[in-house]
Write an enzyme that holds these catalytic residues in place. Structure first.
Site, PDB file in Angstrom:
ATOM      1  N   ARG A  99       0.815  -1.235   0.000  1.00  0.00           N
ATOM      2  CA  ARG A  99       0.000   0.000   0.000  1.00  0.00           C
ATOM      3  C   ARG A  99       0.843   1.277   0.000  1.00  0.00           C
ATOM      4  NH1 ARG A  99      -2.931  -3.105   3.669  1.00  0.00           N
ATOM      5  NH2 ARG A  99      -4.808  -3.969   2.725  1.00  0.00           N
TER       6      ARG A  99
ATOM      7  N   HIS B  22       4.746  10.382 -28.008  1.00  0.00           N
ATOM      8  CA  HIS B  22       3.726  11.185 -27.345  1.00  0.00           C
ATOM      9  C   HIS B  22       3.984  12.699 -27.527  1.00  0.00           C
ATOM     10  CE1 HIS B  22       0.999  12.683 -24.314  1.00  0.00           C
ATOM     11  NE2 HIS B  22       2.015  13.267 -23.702  1.00  0.00           N
TER      12      HIS B  22
ATOM     13  N   GLU C 218       6.800  19.241 -25.222  1.00  0.00           N
ATOM     14  CA  GLU C 218       6.145  19.371 -23.901  1.00  0.00           C
ATOM     15  C   GLU C 218       6.618  20.661 -23.217  1.00  0.00           C
ATOM     16  OE1 GLU C 218       3.685  17.700 -22.538  1.00  0.00           O
ATOM     17  OE2 GLU C 218       3.728  15.642 -23.266  1.00  0.00           O
TER      18      GLU C 218
ATOM     19  N   LYS D 226       1.963  11.774 -10.462  1.00  0.00           N
ATOM     20  CA  LYS D 226       0.978  10.965 -11.191  1.00  0.00           C
ATOM     21  C   LYS D 226       1.685   9.696 -11.629  1.00  0.00           C
ATOM     22  CE  LYS D 226      -2.322  14.024 -13.467  1.00  0.00           C
ATOM     23  NZ  LYS D 226      -2.799  14.462 -14.789  1.00  0.00           N
TER      24      LYS D 226
ATOM     25  N   ARG E  18     -12.321  21.959 -10.908  1.00  0.00           N
ATOM     26  CA  ARG E  18     -11.632  23.213 -11.239  1.00  0.00           C
ATOM     27  C   ARG E  18     -11.449  23.404 -12.744  1.00  0.00           C
ATOM     28  NH1 ARG E  18      -6.493  24.489  -7.498  1.00  0.00           N
ATOM     29  NH2 ARG E  18      -6.282  26.050  -9.142  1.00  0.00           N
TER      30      ARG E  18
ATOM     31  N   GLU F 242      -5.449  17.174  -9.333  1.00  0.00           N
ATOM     32  CA  GLU F 242      -6.202  17.599 -10.516  1.00  0.00           C
ATOM     33  C   GLU F 242      -7.706  17.551 -10.252  1.00  0.00           C
ATOM     34  OE1 GLU F 242      -4.493  16.471 -14.305  1.00  0.00           O
ATOM     35  OE2 GLU F 242      -6.490  16.427 -15.198  1.00  0.00           O
TER      36      GLU F 242
ATOM     37  N   LYS G 142       6.024  23.611 -13.358  1.00  0.00           N
ATOM     38  CA  LYS G 142       5.157  22.445 -13.137  1.00  0.00           C
ATOM     39  C   LYS G 142       4.901  22.253 -11.640  1.00  0.00           C
ATOM     40  CE  LYS G 142       3.643  17.931 -13.969  1.00  0.00           C
ATOM     41  NZ  LYS G 142       3.679  16.643 -14.590  1.00  0.00           N
TER      42      LYS G 142
ATOM     43  N   ASN H  19      -2.802  20.001 -19.762  1.00  0.00           N
ATOM     44  CA  ASN H  19      -3.287  19.162 -20.868  1.00  0.00           C
ATOM     45  C   ASN H  19      -3.389  19.943 -22.182  1.00  0.00           C
ATOM     46  OD1 ASN H  19      -3.587  17.048 -19.069  1.00  0.00           O
ATOM     47  ND2 ASN H  19      -5.680  17.648 -18.545  1.00  0.00           N
TER      48      ASN H  19
ATOM     49  N   HIS I  81      -3.142  18.342 -25.628  1.00  0.00           N
ATOM     50  CA  HIS I  81      -3.261  16.900 -25.421  1.00  0.00           C
ATOM     51  C   HIS I  81      -4.553  16.292 -25.960  1.00  0.00           C
ATOM     52  CE1 HIS I  81       0.387  17.273 -23.200  1.00  0.00           C
ATOM     53  NE2 HIS I  81       0.391  15.995 -22.875  1.00  0.00           N
TER      54      HIS I  81
ATOM     55  N   HIS J 256      -3.564  13.250 -27.980  1.00  0.00           N
ATOM     56  CA  HIS J 256      -3.979  11.890 -27.629  1.00  0.00           C
ATOM     57  C   HIS J 256      -4.778  11.256 -28.763  1.00  0.00           C
ATOM     58  CE1 HIS J 256      -3.613  12.618 -23.006  1.00  0.00           C
ATOM     59  NE2 HIS J 256      -2.517  12.105 -23.505  1.00  0.00           N
TER      60      HIS J 256
HETATM   61  N1  LIG Z   1       3.222  10.970 -14.743  1.00  0.00           N
HETATM   62  C1  LIG Z   1       3.107  12.063 -15.442  1.00  0.00           C
HETATM   63  O1  LIG Z   1       2.775  13.132 -14.923  1.00  0.00           O
HETATM   64  C2  LIG Z   1       3.406  12.018 -16.898  1.00  0.00           C
HETATM   65  C3  LIG Z   1       3.518  13.208 -17.617  1.00  0.00           C
HETATM   66  C4  LIG Z   1       3.853  13.123 -18.966  1.00  0.00           C
HETATM   67  C5  LIG Z   1       4.068  11.889 -19.561  1.00  0.00           C
HETATM   68  N2  LIG Z   1       3.934  10.744 -18.817  1.00  0.00           N
HETATM   69  C6  LIG Z   1       4.167   9.429 -19.425  1.00  0.00           C
HETATM   70  O2  LIG Z   1       5.515   9.375 -19.851  1.00  0.00           O
HETATM   71  C7  LIG Z   1       5.615   8.435 -20.913  1.00  0.00           C
HETATM   72  C8  LIG Z   1       6.478   9.021 -21.996  1.00  0.00           C
HETATM   73  O3  LIG Z   1       7.767   9.211 -21.459  1.00  0.00           O
HETATM   74  P1  LIG Z   1       9.062   9.431 -22.354  1.00  0.00           P
HETATM   75  O4  LIG Z   1       8.757  10.389 -23.421  1.00  0.00           O
HETATM   76  O5  LIG Z   1      10.172   9.708 -21.425  1.00  0.00           O
HETATM   77  O6  LIG Z   1       9.233   8.024 -23.127  1.00  0.00           O
HETATM   78  P2  LIG Z   1       9.978   6.649 -22.759  1.00  0.00           P
HETATM   79  O7  LIG Z   1      10.050   6.444 -21.312  1.00  0.00           O
HETATM   80  O8  LIG Z   1       9.343   5.598 -23.594  1.00  0.00           O
HETATM   81  O9  LIG Z   1      11.454   6.909 -23.297  1.00  0.00           O
HETATM   82  C9  LIG Z   1      11.648   7.114 -24.680  1.00  0.00           C
HETATM   83  C10 LIG Z   1      12.777   6.219 -25.243  1.00  0.00           C
HETATM   84  O10 LIG Z   1      14.033   6.765 -24.855  1.00  0.00           O
HETATM   85  C11 LIG Z   1      14.847   5.756 -24.265  1.00  0.00           C
HETATM   86  N3  LIG Z   1      15.705   6.457 -23.321  1.00  0.00           N
HETATM   87  C12 LIG Z   1      15.362   7.004 -22.136  1.00  0.00           C
HETATM   88  N4  LIG Z   1      16.386   7.716 -21.636  1.00  0.00           N
HETATM   89  C13 LIG Z   1      17.420   7.575 -22.499  1.00  0.00           C
HETATM   90  C14 LIG Z   1      18.742   8.093 -22.543  1.00  0.00           C
HETATM   91  N5  LIG Z   1      19.197   8.943 -21.622  1.00  0.00           N
HETATM   92  N6  LIG Z   1      19.538   7.725 -23.578  1.00  0.00           N
HETATM   93  C15 LIG Z   1      19.064   6.914 -24.564  1.00  0.00           C
HETATM   94  N7  LIG Z   1      17.803   6.432 -24.602  1.00  0.00           N
HETATM   95  C16 LIG Z   1      17.002   6.766 -23.577  1.00  0.00           C
HETATM   96  C17 LIG Z   1      13.857   4.775 -23.680  1.00  0.00           C
HETATM   97  O11 LIG Z   1      14.432   3.508 -23.499  1.00  0.00           O
HETATM   98  C18 LIG Z   1      12.749   4.797 -24.730  1.00  0.00           C
HETATM   99  O12 LIG Z   1      13.088   3.938 -25.791  1.00  0.00           O
HETATM  100  C19 LIG Z   1       4.201   8.125 -21.349  1.00  0.00           C
HETATM  101  O13 LIG Z   1       3.862   6.839 -20.886  1.00  0.00           O
HETATM  102  C20 LIG Z   1       3.356   9.167 -20.657  1.00  0.00           C
HETATM  103  O14 LIG Z   1       2.063   8.699 -20.348  1.00  0.00           O
HETATM  104  C21 LIG Z   1       3.626  10.798 -17.517  1.00  0.00           C
HETATM  105 ZN   LIG Z   2       2.141  14.910 -22.316  1.00  0.00          ZN
END
Ligand SMILES: NC(=O)c1ccc[n+]([C@@H]2O[C@H](COP(=O)([O-])OP(=O)(O)OC[C@H]3O[C@@H](n4cnc5c(N)ncnc54)[C@H](O)[C@@H]3O)[C@@H](O)[C@H]2O)c1
Ligand SMILES: [Zn+2]
Length: 388
Positions: A127, A287, A191, A149, A257, A253, A243, A267, A270, A274
């Site tokens: 938990r 993304h 982003e 998140k 609001r 969130e 942020k 968003n 987005h 999306h």
């Molecule tokens: N929790 C939140 O608030 C929040 C906000 C925005 C996005 N997200 C989530 O984040 C995800 C997207 O994250 P992302 O864009 O980081 O993608 P990702 O985690 O898939 O990474 C992108 C690629 O880069 C590679 N990689 C990562 N770091 C590296 C490095 N230093 N050198 C070489 N390769 C590297 C990874 O292996 C992957 O192939 C989505 O699932 C999205 O839903 C979450």
């Molecule tokens: Zn995003």
């Protein structure tokens, strides 16, 4: 070599934590983990993927071990499609076998996919146990690792299962960006532009200025330059501060609001983004790249609805252009996008909710009633034609 470390406190959050940003911090992550977690935890499971772990795992494990931790790891398969309950179950099994207790911890080493899965499994093991974020993509540095998140994807959609679970600390080492593929860099910058668009002119201009002074085409050379690393650390810090401010004011969130400082403004771009990811089966666009188009569409729609001036829309086109080349948006059907936009989980009580702009730094959240559907359809058609 210049080093710049910035600490940010979520002072209004009960579980405040620091975000440290600098060059070469990974080799000191053990010491940092001790500061974030205190004396007690003895065991740490690093959650990562083979690619990132192959690049930075040894260094991370070595530093954690020299700070007295018993460090082991769980490697998930690389990619968004593996951010699932099945992978979460495999991670939870490893946590249980390692006998992680509530005084032990998890370290997320990777991009947003790894961070979301590590956060979610930390929230659910016993938990809730502590976790730390070491984001390695630009997107996860400025966005995903901050704010608590966490979640996984299911057949019904992205991030539909999750929990709010704040990390105990975030460590951002800009030097790991040297191995990041170019497309991922552009995705992260999109982003950042989104945050600038809703955060205010200064944040957007700073982002745009960095891209003018240090063109994206020369990134792999620039990222070895100490001056550039200093400047990108500062820019990441500005984005994280923005942020953190929004998240601290609206940590979960709140559904009710719709003001211009609610967490929902993040968003921006987005709803279209999306939808674009969905209609292309999450295969054609990263993304952040889809968000890049989403920013431009939201800006165009804001102009169509006479909310936003031409010059602001043009500025957004200009900065998105400087962030790199987006994959072409061809053979995309406007009515499919329209439908997918209405199915977005960010909608409220079945009604479309969109973040638009009254100008840079002046977001406004509109519901389906405020956005005339024929105007939306027309704007979609025109945008897709122009971008093809
Ligand atoms: N929790 C939140 O608030 C929040 C906000 C925005 C996005 N997200 C989530 O984040 C995800 C997207 O994250 P992302 O864009 O980081 O993608 P990702 O985690 O898939 O990474 C992108 C690629 O880069 C590679 N990689 C990562 N770091 C590296 C490095 N230093 N050198 C070489 N390769 C590297 C990874 O292996 C992957 O192939 C989505 O699932 C999205 O839903 C979450
Ligand atoms: Zn995003």
């Amino acid at each position: 070599m210049k080093r710049h470390t910035i600490k940010i406190n979520f002072s209004r959050e009960p579980s405040g934590y620091d975000i440290v940003i600098g060059d070469g911090l990974l080799s000191q992550c053990g010491e940092w983990a001790r500061k974030c977690l205190g004396k007690h935890p003895g065991k740490i499971v690093i959650v990562s993927n083979p690619r990132v772990f192959g690049l930075y795992g040894k260094q991370t494990e070595k530093s954690l071990r020299s700070a007295g931790y018993h460090a082991s790891h769980f490697l998930m398969k690389d990619g968004e499609r593996h951010k699932t309950l099945r992978t979460a179950e495999a991670a939870l099994k490893v946590f249980a076998e390692a006998k992680l207790s509530r005084t032990d911890a998890v370290v997320a080493l990777g991009g947003g996919v790894v961070g979301d899965l590590a956060g979610f499994t930390s929230a659910t093991h016993l938990r809730g146990i502590p976790y730390l974020q070491i984001p390695t993509t630009l997107l996860s540095m400025i966005d995903a690792s901050v704010g608590g998140k966490t979640g996984v994807n299911t057949a019904s959609g992205k991030n539909l299962i999750g929990a709010f679970h704040q990390p105990r600390g975030v460590l951002i080492d800009v030097s790991v960006l040297k191995t990041l593929p170019r497309r991922e860099l552009t995705a992260g910058l999109c982003e950042a532009i989104k945050q600038g668009a809703v955060g205010g002119g200064k944040l957007l201009v700073r982002t745009g200025d960095l891209l003018s002074a240090w063109p994206i085409g020369e990134f792999s050379r620039n990222i070895r330059n100490p001056n550039f690393k200093f400047e990108i650390s500062n820019l990441i810090s500005a984005h994280v501060q923005f942020k953190a401010r929004i998240v601290a004011g609206d940590p979960q969130e709140s559904a009710a609001r719709i003001d211009s400082r609610s967490r929902k403004i993040l968003n921006f771009g987005h709803t279209f983004g999306h939808a674009l990811e969905k209609v292309t089966n999450y295969k054609r666009f990263c993304h952040g790249e889809a968000v890049g188009y989403g920013i431009l569409f939201a800006a165009e729609l804001s102009k169509t609805l006479a909310l936003c001036a031409d010059k602001d829309v043009n500025l957004l086109y200009d900065v998105v252009h400087r962030a790199g080349t987006l994959p072409r948006m061809i053979n995309i059907d406007a009515s499919e996008i329209f439908q997918a936009m209405h199915a977005d989980k960010k909608n409220l009580a079945g009604s479309l909710q969109m973040v638009l702009l009254k100008g840079i730094g002046r977001p406004v959240i509109l519901t389906g009633h405020d956005v005339p559907q024929p105007a939306l359809k027309k704007a979609l058609k025109r945008f897709l034609q122009e971008m093809a």
